[in-house]
Design an enzyme around this catalytic site. Structure first.
Site, PDB file in Angstrom:
ATOM      1  N   GLU A   1       3.351  -8.261   7.054  1.00 16.10           N
ATOM      2  CA  GLU A   1       2.043  -8.805   6.687  1.00 16.10           C
ATOM      3  C   GLU A   1       2.070  -9.833   5.572  1.00 16.10           C
ATOM      4  O   GLU A   1       1.255  -9.763   4.634  1.00 16.10           O
ATOM      5  CB  GLU A   1       1.071  -7.672   6.336  1.00 16.10           C
ATOM      6  CG  GLU A   1       0.780  -6.756   7.507  1.00 16.10           C
ATOM      7  CD  GLU A   1      -0.456  -5.892   7.306  1.00 16.10           C
ATOM      8  OE1 GLU A   1      -0.912  -5.767   6.151  1.00 16.10           O
ATOM      9  OE2 GLU A   1      -0.957  -5.357   8.294  1.00 16.10           O
TER      10      GLU A   1
ATOM     11  N   TYR B   1      -6.484  -3.303  12.914  1.00 13.76           N
ATOM     12  CA  TYR B   1      -7.332  -2.173  12.527  1.00 13.76           C
ATOM     13  C   TYR B   1      -8.763  -2.342  13.009  1.00 13.76           C
ATOM     14  O   TYR B   1      -9.694  -2.033  12.286  1.00 13.76           O
ATOM     15  CB  TYR B   1      -7.257  -1.986  11.004  1.00 13.76           C
ATOM     16  CG  TYR B   1      -5.910  -1.443  10.571  1.00 13.76           C
ATOM     17  CD1 TYR B   1      -5.674  -0.077  10.552  1.00 13.76           C
ATOM     18  CD2 TYR B   1      -4.867  -2.297  10.231  1.00 13.76           C
ATOM     19  CE1 TYR B   1      -4.440   0.439  10.176  1.00 13.76           C
ATOM     20  CE2 TYR B   1      -3.621  -1.805   9.857  1.00 13.76           C
ATOM     21  CZ  TYR B   1      -3.416  -0.430   9.832  1.00 13.76           C
ATOM     22  OH  TYR B   1      -2.189   0.072   9.469  1.00 13.76           O
TER      23      TYR B   1
ATOM     24  N   ASP C   1       0.821  -1.208   0.000  1.00 14.05           N
ATOM     25  CA  ASP C   1       0.000   0.000   0.000  1.00 14.05           C
ATOM     26  C   ASP C   1       0.859   1.265   0.000  1.00 14.05           C
ATOM     27  O   ASP C   1       0.712   2.127   0.860  1.00 14.05           O
ATOM     28  CB  ASP C   1      -0.913  -0.059   1.243  1.00 14.05           C
ATOM     29  CG  ASP C   1      -1.855   1.113   1.350  1.00 14.05           C
ATOM     30  OD1 ASP C   1      -2.299   1.609   0.296  1.00 14.05           O
ATOM     31  OD2 ASP C   1      -2.145   1.530   2.491  1.00 14.05           O
TER      32      ASP C   1
ATOM     33  N   GLU D   1       1.100  -1.555  14.039  1.00 12.73           N
ATOM     34  CA  GLU D   1       0.210  -0.660  13.284  1.00 12.73           C
ATOM     35  C   GLU D   1      -1.160  -0.643  13.943  1.00 12.73           C
ATOM     36  O   GLU D   1      -1.725  -1.692  14.246  1.00 12.73           O
ATOM     37  CB  GLU D   1       0.033  -1.123  11.823  1.00 12.73           C
ATOM     38  CG  GLU D   1       1.242  -0.909  10.953  1.00 12.73           C
ATOM     39  CD  GLU D   1       1.002  -1.296   9.480  1.00 12.73           C
ATOM     40  OE1 GLU D   1      -0.157  -1.288   9.029  1.00 12.73           O
ATOM     41  OE2 GLU D   1       1.999  -1.617   8.806  1.00 12.73           O
TER      42      GLU D   1
ATOM     43  N   TRP E   1      -0.014   3.826  12.914  1.00  7.96           N
ATOM     44  CA  TRP E   1       0.086   3.900  11.462  1.00  7.96           C
ATOM     45  C   TRP E   1      -0.669   5.113  11.021  1.00  7.96           C
ATOM     46  O   TRP E   1      -1.853   5.173  11.246  1.00  7.96           O
ATOM     47  CB  TRP E   1      -0.502   2.632  10.809  1.00  7.96           C
ATOM     48  CG  TRP E   1      -0.179   2.595   9.345  1.00  7.96           C
ATOM     49  CD1 TRP E   1      -1.026   2.857   8.291  1.00  7.96           C
ATOM     50  CD2 TRP E   1       1.092   2.265   8.762  1.00  7.96           C
ATOM     51  NE1 TRP E   1      -0.363   2.733   7.110  1.00  7.96           N
ATOM     52  CE2 TRP E   1       0.938   2.373   7.362  1.00  7.96           C
ATOM     53  CE3 TRP E   1       2.352   1.924   9.286  1.00  7.96           C
ATOM     54  CZ2 TRP E   1       2.005   2.131   6.479  1.00  7.96           C
ATOM     55  CZ3 TRP E   1       3.387   1.685   8.409  1.00  7.96           C
ATOM     56  CH2 TRP E   1       3.197   1.785   7.019  1.00  7.96           C
TER      57      TRP E   1
HETATM   58  C1  GCB Z   1      -1.336  -2.376   6.663  1.00  2.29           C
HETATM   59  C2  GCB Z   1      -0.040  -2.280   5.939  1.00  2.29           C
HETATM   60  C3  GCB Z   1       0.297  -0.868   5.540  1.00  2.29           C
HETATM   61  C4  GCB Z   1      -0.965  -0.179   5.022  1.00  2.29           C
HETATM   62  C5  GCB Z   1      -1.983  -0.150   6.127  1.00  2.29           C
HETATM   63  C6  GCB Z   1      -3.301   0.523   5.698  1.00  2.29           C
HETATM   64  O1  GCB Z   1      -1.608  -3.284   7.375  1.00  2.29           O
HETATM   65  O2  GCB Z   1       1.026  -2.846   6.635  1.00  2.29           O
HETATM   66  O3  GCB Z   1       1.298  -0.883   4.579  1.00  2.29           O
HETATM   67  O4  GCB Z   1      -0.703   1.103   4.545  1.00  2.29           O
HETATM   68  O5  GCB Z   1      -2.281  -1.437   6.531  1.00  2.29           O
HETATM   69  O6  GCB Z   1      -3.448   1.712   5.902  1.00  2.29           O
HETATM   70  O7  GCB Z   1      -4.144  -0.168   5.143  1.00  2.29           O
END
Ligand code: GCB
Length: 613
Positions: free
Chosen positions: A435, A490, A174, A525, A570
């Site tokens: 990941e 998340y 990403d 994150e 993050w």
């Molecule tokens: C993740 C990834 C990261 C992405 C992030 C997102 O898990 O490691 O590279 O940018 O999620 O914001 O979706």
């Protein structure tokens, strides 16, 4: 998977430096630059003369956003850089080296008409001895062909798909696939007899520090090695002789988080003085300086110890990502980003998702900022794509996709990372992937030997990888190999979107499961996309208030689980991504905007992380 991944060695590539016996010349600035859309440059031998249709390009920088041209931004394949440089007239009789700090993702380099080197992997250095091709005082032409193509056999992986509109690059990470010459290029001179690698391992015994050093040399038959350790004021505190040995420092000033105290280790090659004690003592033929922070790192139960004291990571997953120059290194942003991290109370960050510029690590060493150092192995997961979950039409581990050959490239990426960064006191964990698919047998087979590669390259630091929420506790088959559990989660964003109460319950439940593993947990994150200036009275996703509430919810969860020893939001700042319906001008999970303005979450984090705020 039977490939012998122990076959290739991580090669040491010491960064060029000025010393009493060495000199360097930086080749940054404007280079001639040509796209090669028809892939004709190699056949037409573009290195043999001036590049056709050349424009000018800044180095260091990603080329993508510099030209106001979609053909440059979206170019797939090779591009060419070229410049001339005069070899300094004082370098006669010296060994001359051409050094690239990186070329993303691979490069071939010529000096005049001679091919001198090729390198795979976009974030580690490579160099060639070009002594036989140059004369002091004369000009040479340096040409680099740089390729941004990603395949299943590259790190990171990708695939070029044939479409009716032509070939298109797909990848599963990403962030935008910036490419070019992102870091400095050097011409350097060393003596023919020279030190070509130094390794230091430090220890502490009460108030006494130890520095175990090992130097490898080239062309040094008949010369002695002398090691001199000086404190930050330049006073000699210990010395030794021989290619390896232990130096002892009484009343040591330890390197510690927030206190980036560095000693200087000078490795000298010396002519013997005839004293028979083997310490040389005569003329210094080569001098190489290595900074040394004396500290220890240890995982004990669920604790992460630096200098035997529990350490709690606060900070971010970052990116090398700057408006206009993309992944190009910039000292202004370097200093500013660290100033913002200090302002907010971050004591650490992760080099998500690739090895960063050595300038960044040097700065972290000097400022006592702790680093989780990551390879570019991101996107080994066909269940993810640009932040979008779901099938991507490929199987992750298979003979046609991520396979033995990929694993050999991945092993080499780990070795090159360790070879480059092993002496940085700031680096306390190696992260060998971000990941990846980790809940399948294929994943277990793929990763088991890679942990061995990392531990063989560096037996002193903990090794881990970053786990994705598609492989939750109880399902992940790779975390068994890790010393530290690193989790990206998340809850409240990709799942339980907008429902922080449900997110809190689910997240606490999963985290308590991980805590039973008896290892330290770093949440590497957690974050929510946030549009600066968007407000809502009740916390709605994308608003600044939601980002604050989301972080608060996470912190309530972390504070209830003792095994959690770190929290990395993050992301530090908004960053560029490939286009997609989940991304509005890039990823907006930054606590700062891409131009480093604070969102409301910045002040909330500062209140949590800085005891004095
Ligand atoms: C993740 C990834 C990261 C992405 C992030 C997102 O898990 O490691 O590279 O940018 O999620 O914001 O979706």
């Amino acid at each position: 998977m039977g490939t012998d991944i122990a076959a290739t060695k991580g090669h040491a590539v010491l960064r060029p430096q000025d010393s009493s016996t060495r000199e360097r010349k930086r080749l940054d600035g404007l280079w001639a630059f040509s796209l090669d859309p028809e892939a004709e440059g190699r056949t037409a031998r573009w290195w043999a003369g001036r590049l056709p249709h050349a424009s000018e390009m800044a180095v260091p920088a990603s080329y993508n956003d510099i030209a106001a041209d979609a053909a440059v931004r979206d170019h797939l394949g090779e591009v060419w850089y070229q410049r001339t440089v005069r070899v300094p007239r004082g370098w006669a009789g010296q060994r001359v080296v051409l050094h690239f700090e990186s070329a993303t993702h691979r490069a071939t380099v010529w000096v005049d008409d001679t091919e001198v080197m090729s390198h795979e992997g976009g974030y580690t250095p490579f160099e060639a001895d070009i002594t036989g091709l140059v004369s002091a005082g004369e000009e040479i032409r340096v040409t680099a062909c740089v390729d941004n193509t990603l395949s299943f056999q590259t790190i990171p992986p990708g695939v070029v798909e044939d479409t009716p509109a032509g070939p298109r690059q797909r990848y599963w990470h990403d962030f935008f696939n910036y490419a070019g010459l992102h870091r400095s290029i050097w011409l350097s001179a060393t003596p023919h007899a020279h030190t070509d690698d130094v390794t230091v391992v430090t220890g502490l015994d009460g108030l006494t520090g130890t520095v175990d050093y090992t130097a490898t040399t080239v062309g040094a038959d008949g010369l002695g090695v002398r090691a001199v350790l000086r404190d930050a004021d330049g006073h000699e505190v210990a010395s030794g002789s021989g290619a390896s040995g232990r130096l002892t420092v009484a009343d040591v000033h330890r390197w510690a988080p927030g206190d980036g105290y560095l000693y200087d280790l000078e490795v000298q090659l010396v002519e013997h003085d005839g004293g028979g004690d083997g310490d040389g003592g005569g003329t210094v033929v080569d001098s190489y300086h290595q900074s040394v922070g004396i500290r220890t790192v240890e995982v004990r139960g669920t604790q992460f110890l630096i200098n035997s004291e529990p350490f709690h990571f606060t900070g971010f997953g970052k990116h090398e990502d700057i408006p206009v120059i993309g992944k190009g290194h910039d000292d202004g942003y370097l200093v500013h980003d660290f100033a913002l991290m200090e302002w907010i109370g971050a004591n650490s960050f992760r080099t998500s998702h690739y090895p960063y510029s050595e300038d960044v690590l040097d700065y972290a060493d000097r400022h006592g900022i702790v680093v989780i150092d990551e390879t570019a192995a991101v996107g080994l997961n066909m269940g993810l794509g640009g932040g979008i979950f779901g099938s991507q039409g490929y199987q992750t581990y298979s003979p046609d996709t991520v396979n033995d050959e990929t694993r050999a490239v991945h092993a080499q990426a780990i070795r090159e990372l360790v070879a480059r960064d092993k002496n940085h006191p700031c680096v306390v964990v190696w992260s060998i992937a971000n990941e990846p698919e980790s809940d399948t047998e294929g994943a277990e087979d793929y990763f088991r030997p890679l942990f061995d590669v990392a531990r063989e390259a560096d037996p002193t630091r903990p090794v881990g990888f970053v786990n994705v929420m598609l492989a939750p506790h109880g399902k992940c088959r790779v975390s068994q190999f890790a010393d530290v559990l690193m989790l990206n989660r998340y809850y409240g964003w990709y799942v339980n979107t907008g429902d922080l109460a449900a997110a809190e319950t689910a997240w606490l439940d999963e985290l308590q499961g991980w805590a039973t593993e008896g290892k330290p947990i770093i949440v590497t994150e957690y974050g929510a996309d946030t549009l600066p200036g968007l407000h809502s009275l009740t916390p709605q996703p994308w608003s600044e208030e939601y980002q604050v509430a989301y972080l608060d919810m996470n912190h309530r969860v972390f504070d209830r689980v003792d095994a959690v020893v770190g929290e990395h939001v993050w992301n530090f700042a908004d960053f560029a991504t490939t286009s997609g319906i989940m991304r509005v001008d890039g990823n907006k999970k930054g606590v700062f905007t891409r131009d480093r303005k604070p969102k409301a979450a910045a002040f909330a984090l500062r209140r949590r992380w800085r005891k004095d705020s």
